[in-house]
Design a protein around this motif. Sequence first.
Motif, PDB file in Angstrom:
ATOM      1  N   PHE A  48      27.063  32.458  36.155  1.00  0.00           N
ATOM      2  CA  PHE A  48      28.189  32.053  36.998  1.00  0.00           C
ATOM      3  C   PHE A  48      28.018  32.597  38.408  1.00  0.00           C
ATOM      4  N   ILE A  49      27.635  33.862  38.539  1.00  0.00           N
ATOM      5  CA  ILE A  49      27.445  34.463  39.858  1.00  0.00           C
ATOM      6  C   ILE A  49      26.285  33.792  40.582  1.00  0.00           C
ATOM      7  N   VAL A  50      25.204  33.528  39.870  1.00  0.00           N
ATOM      8  CA  VAL A  50      24.055  32.824  40.461  1.00  0.00           C
ATOM      9  C   VAL A  50      24.503  31.461  40.985  1.00  0.00           C
ATOM     10  N   LEU A  65      38.186  32.271  42.231  1.00  0.00           N
ATOM     11  CA  LEU A  65      39.254  33.051  42.848  1.00  0.00           C
ATOM     12  C   LEU A  65      39.273  34.482  42.312  1.00  0.00           C
ATOM     13  N   ASP A  66      39.021  34.643  41.022  1.00  0.00           N
ATOM     14  CA  ASP A  66      38.989  35.977  40.425  1.00  0.00           C
ATOM     15  C   ASP A  66      37.860  36.827  41.009  1.00  0.00           C
ATOM     16  N   VAL A  67      36.685  36.225  41.205  1.00  0.00           N
ATOM     17  CA  VAL A  67      35.543  36.955  41.781  1.00  0.00           C
ATOM     18  C   VAL A  67      35.859  37.326  43.233  1.00  0.00           C
ATOM     19  N   LEU A  68      36.426  36.393  43.991  1.00  0.00           N
ATOM     20  CA  LEU A  68      36.779  36.688  45.375  1.00  0.00           C
ATOM     21  C   LEU A  68      37.779  37.832  45.445  1.00  0.00           C
ATOM     22  N   ASP A  69      38.776  37.819  44.573  1.00  0.00           N
ATOM     23  CA  ASP A  69      39.773  38.880  44.544  1.00  0.00           C
ATOM     24  C   ASP A  69      39.106  40.221  44.222  1.00  0.00           C
ATOM     25  N   LEU A  70      38.228  40.229  43.261  1.00  0.00           N
ATOM     26  CA  LEU A  70      37.506  41.439  42.884  1.00  0.00           C
ATOM     27  C   LEU A  70      36.713  42.005  44.059  1.00  0.00           C
TER      28      LEU A  70
END
Length: 87
Positions: A48-50, A65-70
């Motif tokens: 997913f990150i890749v 959105l969850d990754v951006l928030d993190l």
Amino acid sequence: MPSNDSPAPLAATIRHSNELGKLVRQLRVEQGLLQIDLAGLAGTGNRFIVDLERGKPTLQLQKVLDVLDLMGLEVVVRRKDGNRHGQ
């Protein structure tokens, strides 16, 4: 020697998924994280990150959105200046 440890404010206009991917990659590297580290922190797979960093346009929005928030980012939606339809 600066005493302020907080990062500089970041503002970017993102119009394409590949632009968001480049930004995520840049910030991840600045934070000293590997893709696998970010995936673990976000509770998602490394793939997913890749895909996010490559700008894959079909990723699940809530996960993005969850990754951006993190990473300490937020999404702000606003009208384009002087570019309103119907005028």
